[in-house]
Write an enzyme that holds these catalytic residues in place. Structure first.
Site, PDB file in Angstrom:
ATOM      1  N   LYS A 163       0.856  -1.187   0.000  1.00 29.38           N
ATOM      2  CA  LYS A 163       0.000   0.000   0.000  1.00 29.38           C
ATOM      3  C   LYS A 163       0.893   1.238   0.000  1.00 29.38           C
ATOM      4  O   LYS A 163       1.463   1.617   1.019  1.00 29.38           O
ATOM      5  CB  LYS A 163      -0.902   0.041   1.248  1.00 29.38           C
ATOM      6  CG  LYS A 163      -1.996   1.097   1.075  1.00 29.38           C
ATOM      7  CD  LYS A 163      -2.481   1.717   2.363  1.00 29.38           C
ATOM      8  CE  LYS A 163      -1.788   2.981   2.756  1.00 29.38           C
ATOM      9  NZ  LYS A 163      -1.832   4.109   1.811  1.00 29.38           N
ATOM     10  N   GLU A 236      10.064   1.797  10.329  1.00 33.72           N
ATOM     11  CA  GLU A 236      11.060   2.813   9.959  1.00 33.72           C
ATOM     12  C   GLU A 236      10.383   4.165  10.099  1.00 33.72           C
ATOM     13  O   GLU A 236       9.562   4.535   9.257  1.00 33.72           O
ATOM     14  CB  GLU A 236      11.526   2.590   8.505  1.00 33.72           C
ATOM     15  CG  GLU A 236      12.259   1.289   8.270  1.00 33.72           C
ATOM     16  CD  GLU A 236      13.702   1.324   8.764  1.00 33.72           C
ATOM     17  OE1 GLU A 236      14.209   2.415   9.098  1.00 33.72           O
ATOM     18  OE2 GLU A 236      14.315   0.254   8.831  1.00 33.72           O
ATOM     19  N   CYS A 270      13.642  11.504   6.156  1.00 30.32           N
ATOM     20  CA  CYS A 270      13.589  11.138   7.581  1.00 30.32           C
ATOM     21  C   CYS A 270      14.895  11.454   8.296  1.00 30.32           C
ATOM     22  O   CYS A 270      14.912  11.586   9.516  1.00 30.32           O
ATOM     23  CB  CYS A 270      13.224   9.672   7.731  1.00 30.32           C
ATOM     24  SG  CYS A 270      14.170   8.634   6.630  1.00 30.32           S
ATOM     25  N   GLU A 364       9.703  16.648  14.800  1.00 31.72           N
ATOM     26  CA  GLU A 364      10.222  16.429  13.442  1.00 31.72           C
ATOM     27  C   GLU A 364       9.644  17.489  12.501  1.00 31.72           C
ATOM     28  O   GLU A 364       8.425  17.570  12.336  1.00 31.72           O
ATOM     29  CB  GLU A 364       9.831  15.029  12.951  1.00 31.72           C
ATOM     30  CG  GLU A 364      10.373  14.740  11.560  1.00 31.72           C
ATOM     31  CD  GLU A 364       9.991  13.356  11.029  1.00 31.72           C
ATOM     32  OE1 GLU A 364       8.924  12.835  11.376  1.00 31.72           O
ATOM     33  OE2 GLU A 364      10.794  12.824  10.233  1.00 31.72           O
TER      34      GLU A 364
END
Ligand code: NAP
Length: 461
Positions: A163, A236, A270, A364
């Site tokens: 997906k 992750e 990331c 973040e």
């Protein structure tokens, strides 16, 4: 596979619809999982040299179609052309590594008579595929982060249901076509387009799925982990990556590299450089040169060959990043360059005068936004990098081996890069995070290990 509904995929720069993609219904999801399950016995018994060849052929076909695929990435993800080309080249390597790894799936013998109870027996263990893997992937590397799941899963003999992110499904669909052309049998890889709350949730909770390999944000990763039950998971997740620059660093190498690390893919990586700790002895010179280098970046249409910074993935994210900058300024931060925004296009932004508790530092950012923080003592800078709920990668520029080793020991992260920034990655190295940054490791060999289980065999002689 279509359930009647479709999803418009937008060009993130022009806003125009580039494709309408069918959305998977519950029944279509059910059929796809069953097809992957039905394909498993045959694929898992396909000889390793044949699996390896299909993966090598996929690498060759990606290379053949690199311009077309890079164009799709630039349009649907808004990624600047040079970074899309780079992503395609890395994916070729990821598939080559997967092809090589397919021939190295092995266990070892166990000296059974090391135990008084094991005498007269021969023992060895095998690595076995798990079954059907559900791969759920983010928007920011729509090809290579998909490759990091598809390549290892197929290499070890698993089948998959994938997906992709709803904003960037076309690259994943193209990859599935390439694998089909490379000879992958029907059913071994199914792509389902649909939202996280529907298709993502159905995959997470379906008992026929043996493993979930997820890349995305920490809150979604935590939710999936809670709902997955006893399925294996690899997570992750995100980071607010820090990099330290010591006075002994080679500034002419460090400065341009830090600029790329902060603004590549509009900061939506990331391991993007978000917190930049610079020793006070070099802070003035470093900051002036860093800002001058940032001013040269070309912001605009990602398809322009010289574009450095394209649009962010959606307006909401760009508005959120801009709001964080404004909030930091209200709390005392200074904008050294940037801060502005036009729709999804956010100017590369450098802040100073920040404090650790500001959102731009402790959460973040996932935007073209970096904060420079001056420090006095190296040990304090290391402690500040470590003072984070995340732990994916960090960087340290120093030529002093004692300092480098101090940072390696103290920073609780999946990787510490010396004389480079947090952003460094090649696709065969172990890669993954600690703390809120995740569970398990990718990097082809390591993903292969996580996509298998160990079966012990004992023979009594
Ligand atoms: P995201 O919002 O977490 O989405 C990632 C994927 O999860 C998408 O396919 C999404 O589907 C799906 N999803 C959302 N809710 C779900 C649910 N309840 N159940 C199952 N699936 C669900 O992340 P993103 O915005 O695409 O990517 C940015 C994040 O990924 C950042 O935090 C970044 O640091 C992280 N990331 C980590 C790595 C790494 O290797 N550690 C690499 C790249 C990115 P929809 O698209 O339909 O919402």
């Amino acid at each position: 596979m279509a359930g009647g509904e479709s999803l418009a995929v937008l060009d993130k720069y022009t806003g125009e619809t580039i494709a309408e993609v069918p959305v998977a219904s519950r029944e279509a999801t059910d059929r796809a999982i069953q097809a992957a399950r039905d394909a498993f016995p045959s694929w898992s018994r396909t000889p390793a040299h044949k699996r390896s060849k299909i993966l090598a052929d996929a690498a060759r076909l990606i290379e053949r179609d690199k311009e077309e695929i890079a164009t799709t990435i630039s349009r649907e993800a808004g990624k600047a052309w040079k970074y899309s080309v780079n992503e395609v080249a890395r994916s070729v390597e990821t598939f080559r590594f997967s092809s090589e790894e397919a021939k190295r799936i092995h266990g070892e013998t166990v000296p059974m008579d090391a135990s008084a109870f094991g005498e007269g027996r021969v023992g060895f263990w095998l690595r076995c595929p798990l079954g059907v893997v559900a791969a759920i992937t983010p928007f920011n590397f729509p090809l290579n982060l998909v490759a990091h799941k598809v390549g290892p899963a197929l290499a070890v003999g698993n089948t998959l249901v994938l997906k992709p992110a709803s904003t960037t499904p076309r690259t994943a669909i193209r990859l599935a076509e390439i694998l089909e052309e490379a000879g992958l049998p029907p059913g071994a890889l199914q792509v389902l387009v649909g939202s996280g709350g529907t298709v993502g949730e159905w995959l997470t909770t379906d008992p026929r799925i043996s493993k979930i390999s997820f890349t995305g944000s920490p809150p979604v990763g935590e939710e999936i982990t809670r709902k997955a039950g006893l399925k294996k998971v690899t997570m992750e997740l995100g980071n607010n990556s820090g990099t330290i620059v010591e006075p002994d660093a080679d500034l002419s190498a460090a400065i341009p590299r830090c600029v790329v690390s902060a603004f590549a893919n509009s900061g939506q990586v990331c391991i993007s450089l978000q917190r930049l700790y610079v020793h006070k002895a070099i802070a003035k010179e470093f900051t002036e040169r860093f800002v001058a280098e940032t001013a040269k970046l070309k912001v605009g249409n990602p398809l322009d060959r010289d574009c450095d910074v394209g649009p962010m993935i959606d307006l909401k994210e760009a508005e959120r990043a801009e709001a964080w900058v404004k909030e930091a300024v209200r709390e005392g931060a200074r904008i050294l360059i940037g801060g502005g925004r036009e729709g999804r296009l956010m100017q590369p932004t450098v802040l100073a005068g920040v404090r650790p508790e500001m959102k731009v530092m402790c959460r973040e950012a996932f935007a073209p936004l970096v904060s420079i923080y001056e420090y006095d003592k190296f040990e304090d800078a290391v402690a500040m990098v470590e003072d984070s709920p995340y732990g994916l990668q960090a960087g340290v520029y120093t030529n002093d081996i004692r300092k480098a080793l101090h940072a390696v020991e103290r920073i609780n992260a999946g990787g510490v890069m010396i004389n480079d920034t947090s952003i460094f990655r090649v696709d065969h190295m172990p890669y993954g995070g600690n703390k809120l940054s995740g569970l398990g490791r990718e990097g082809v060999r390591f993903a292969c290990e996580e996509m298998t289980s160990i079966k012990m065999v004992m023979i009594r002689s």
